[in-house]
Design a protein around this motif. Structure first.
Motif, PDB file in Angstrom:
ATOM      1  N   GLY A  35       2.594  52.918  55.161  1.00 48.72           N
ATOM      2  CA  GLY A  35       3.361  53.535  54.078  1.00 48.72           C
ATOM      3  C   GLY A  35       2.719  53.218  52.739  1.00 48.72           C
ATOM      4  O   GLY A  35       2.270  52.095  52.512  1.00 48.72           O
ATOM      5  N   VAL A  36       2.654  54.215  51.868  1.00 49.37           N
ATOM      6  CA  VAL A  36       2.063  54.049  50.549  1.00 49.37           C
ATOM      7  C   VAL A  36       3.152  54.232  49.498  1.00 49.37           C
ATOM      8  O   VAL A  36       3.866  55.236  49.507  1.00 49.37           O
ATOM      9  N   SER A  37       3.282  53.260  48.620  1.00 51.24           N
ATOM     10  CA  SER A  37       4.277  53.331  47.546  1.00 51.24           C
ATOM     11  C   SER A  37       3.576  53.247  46.202  1.00 51.24           C
ATOM     12  O   SER A  37       2.704  52.404  46.003  1.00 51.24           O
ATOM     13  N   SER A  38       3.960  54.133  45.305  1.00 52.44           N
ATOM     14  CA  SER A  38       3.434  54.127  43.943  1.00 52.44           C
ATOM     15  C   SER A  38       4.621  54.032  42.996  1.00 52.44           C
ATOM     16  O   SER A  38       5.475  54.923  42.974  1.00 52.44           O
ATOM     17  N   PHE A  39       4.693  52.953  42.256  1.00 54.07           N
ATOM     18  CA  PHE A  39       5.887  52.670  41.466  1.00 54.07           C
ATOM     19  C   PHE A  39       5.749  53.213  40.052  1.00 54.07           C
ATOM     20  O   PHE A  39       4.868  52.809  39.303  1.00 54.07           O
ATOM     21  N   LYS A  40       6.635  54.126  39.726  1.00 52.22           N
ATOM     22  CA  LYS A  40       6.638  54.767  38.411  1.00 52.22           C
ATOM     23  C   LYS A  40       7.666  54.092  37.506  1.00 52.22           C
ATOM     24  O   LYS A  40       8.115  52.973  37.783  1.00 52.22           O
ATOM     25  N   LEU A  45      12.246  42.557  40.754  1.00 47.88           N
ATOM     26  CA  LEU A  45      11.533  42.625  42.030  1.00 47.88           C
ATOM     27  C   LEU A  45      12.280  43.433  43.099  1.00 47.88           C
ATOM     28  O   LEU A  45      11.722  43.707  44.166  1.00 47.88           O
ATOM     29  N   TRP A  46      13.495  43.830  42.805  1.00 50.45           N
ATOM     30  CA  TRP A  46      14.345  44.472  43.820  1.00 50.45           C
ATOM     31  C   TRP A  46      13.706  45.722  44.405  1.00 50.45           C
ATOM     32  O   TRP A  46      13.651  45.918  45.614  1.00 50.45           O
ATOM     33  N   ARG A  47      13.186  46.588  43.557  1.00 54.13           N
ATOM     34  CA  ARG A  47      12.671  47.866  44.058  1.00 54.13           C
ATOM     35  C   ARG A  47      11.406  47.686  44.889  1.00 54.13           C
ATOM     36  O   ARG A  47      11.085  48.521  45.723  1.00 54.13           O
ATOM     37  N   TYR A  48      10.682  46.607  44.668  1.00 55.25           N
ATOM     38  CA  TYR A  48       9.456  46.379  45.433  1.00 55.25           C
ATOM     39  C   TYR A  48       9.775  45.831  46.826  1.00 55.25           C
ATOM     40  O   TYR A  48       9.126  46.207  47.809  1.00 55.25           O
ATOM     41  N   HIS A  49      10.759  44.976  46.881  1.00 51.72           N
ATOM     42  CA  HIS A  49      11.112  44.361  48.170  1.00 51.72           C
ATOM     43  C   HIS A  49      11.512  45.427  49.192  1.00 51.72           C
ATOM     44  O   HIS A  49      11.224  45.308  50.383  1.00 51.72           O
ATOM     45  N   ARG A  50      12.140  46.465  48.724  1.00 52.38           N
ATOM     46  CA  ARG A  50      12.595  47.518  49.631  1.00 52.38           C
ATOM     47  C   ARG A  50      11.434  48.263  50.291  1.00 52.38           C
ATOM     48  O   ARG A  50      11.616  48.924  51.318  1.00 52.38           O
ATOM     49  N   ALA A  79       1.827  48.320  54.695  1.00 45.99           N
ATOM     50  CA  ALA A  79       2.302  48.951  53.460  1.00 45.99           C
ATOM     51  C   ALA A  79       1.246  48.780  52.386  1.00 45.99           C
ATOM     52  O   ALA A  79       0.574  47.751  52.313  1.00 45.99           O
ATOM     53  N   LEU A  80       1.106  49.797  51.569  1.00 43.08           N
ATOM     54  CA  LEU A  80       0.127  49.762  50.494  1.00 43.08           C
ATOM     55  C   LEU A  80       0.820  50.080  49.178  1.00 43.08           C
ATOM     56  O   LEU A  80       1.485  51.106  49.056  1.00 43.08           O
ATOM     57  N   PHE A  81       0.684  49.176  48.222  1.00 38.40           N
ATOM     58  CA  PHE A  81       1.255  49.380  46.889  1.00 38.40           C
ATOM     59  C   PHE A  81       0.152  49.864  45.953  1.00 38.40           C
ATOM     60  O   PHE A  81      -0.765  49.112  45.621  1.00 38.40           O
ATOM     61  N   ASN A  82       0.241  51.114  45.535  1.00 29.22           N
ATOM     62  CA  ASN A  82      -0.676  51.678  44.558  1.00 29.22           C
ATOM     63  C   ASN A  82      -0.051  51.445  43.180  1.00 29.22           C
ATOM     64  O   ASN A  82       0.736  52.247  42.701  1.00 29.22           O
ATOM     65  N   ARG A  83      -0.416  50.347  42.552  1.00 29.18           N
ATOM     66  CA  ARG A  83       0.319  49.662  41.494  1.00 29.18           C
ATOM     67  C   ARG A  83       1.523  49.000  42.164  1.00 29.18           C
ATOM     68  O   ARG A  83       1.951  49.414  43.228  1.00 29.18           O
ATOM     69  N   SER A  84       2.049  47.966  41.555  1.00 30.21           N
ATOM     70  CA  SER A  84       2.940  47.109  42.321  1.00 30.21           C
ATOM     71  C   SER A  84       3.889  46.326  41.423  1.00 30.21           C
ATOM     72  O   SER A  84       4.089  46.672  40.254  1.00 30.21           O
ATOM     73  N   HIS A  85       4.425  45.248  41.998  1.00 28.89           N
ATOM     74  CA  HIS A  85       5.298  44.355  41.252  1.00 28.89           C
ATOM     75  C   HIS A  85       4.581  43.710  40.068  1.00 28.89           C
ATOM     76  O   HIS A  85       5.239  43.188  39.161  1.00 28.89           O
TER      77      HIS A  85
END
Length: 288
Positions: free
Chosen positions: A85-90, A102-107, A116-122
């Protein structure tokens, strides 16, 4: 070429190369190394899923145009998409702002057996928010009413919270690979110009990227502080040269493969009862 940041060591990005060509005999050698890593990564992903005991979190950070998106396309191309899964946090939503940072990242952290891959992150919450502290004020954290309330103690506490967050993930079985794609300012300029000059890349261009370029030194300082405070034995940072995308991809893939290899993943053996069920199924299928 060593990319791992030794825990506790002071970080000055000027000491780290942005051109990774010296890590390989040639571009072709780097591409061959990437292909071999992708093949091995797919095998290890299968074992990771079969064991269903561990997980992998890949964190990608870097200046604008450092190649995060293209790295994902090239390095993860051989993996089963069902297991990644790839997540990009806007910009945080109103709901996300009503929770701790940190709540939205933990999910979005990986389930057992998955990647899981964070494209930009906490880390955005100690990077862009440090460069633009008004973003923190808008989130109304306790004790912060104005930009002046954001002293060094505030940022140190956030960094400690990130270390604790990652320690919790590691204790739960997640392997964390963190990469800072180290791009030179001159190469960023060239990539921005390509987005303007080449029609097929126009869609990538954003005037906000050029505006943020004016804060290059501030971002550099923020990254140095963040990497220095959060490169731990449990979740080390890797500063990877990003001026040559082919070298970046090969180096990142090798670190990921090495991290998975270290788990010594094995297909779990079947119990005698399970073996008997297989034999029973074979008999019931019978000859046709």
């Amino acid at each position: 070429m060593e990319t791992r940041v030794i825990p506790g060591k002071k970080v000055d990005l000027a000491d780290w190369p942005t051109d990774g060509r010296d890590a390989f005999a040639s571009k072709e050698a780097g591409q061959e190394a990437l292909a071999a890593s992708i093949e091995r990564m797919a095998e290890l992903q299968y074992k990771l899923y079969a064991t269903n005991a561990r997980s992998l979190l890949i964190v990608l950070q870097g200046m604008d145009a450092s190649g995060k998106d293209s790295l994902i396309r090239h390095v993860m191309t051989g993996l089963n998409p069902q297991g990644i899964g790839v997540s990009s946090f806007k910009t945080p939503t109103a709901e996300e702002l009503d929770h701790d940072f940190l709540w939205r990242y933990h999910r979005s952290t990986p389930r057992r057996g998955s990647i899981a891959l964070f494209n930009r992150s906490h880390y955005e919450d100690v990077l862009i928010t440090r460069v633009h502290p008004e973003l923190v004020v808008n989130a109304h954290p306790p004790g912060v009413a104005r930009v002046g309330d954001l002293d060094e103690a505030f940022w140190k506490q956030r960094l400690k919270s990130i270390v604790a967050f990652e320690r919790q993930l590691v204790d739960g079985g997640t392997v964390i690979c963190k990469f800072y794609l180290h791009l030179s300012k001159s190469e960023q300029r060239q990539r921005f110009l390509e987005r303007i000059d080449e029609a097929e890349k126009n869609w990538k261009f954003s005037t906000s990227d050029v505006e943020e370029r004016a804060y290059w030194d501030e971002y550099k300082h923020a990254y140095e502080k963040a990497i220095e405070a959060t490169s731990t034995e449990a979740a080390p940072w890797h500063i990877v040269p990003a001026d040559r995308k082919w070298a970046t991809r090969a180096m990142v893939a090798k670190v990921v493969v090495d991290a998975l290899e270290a788990l010594d993943l094995q297909i779990p053996p079947l119990s005698p009862e399970a073996i008997e069920r297989l034999e029973s199924a074979r008999r019931s299928l019978g000859p046709e």
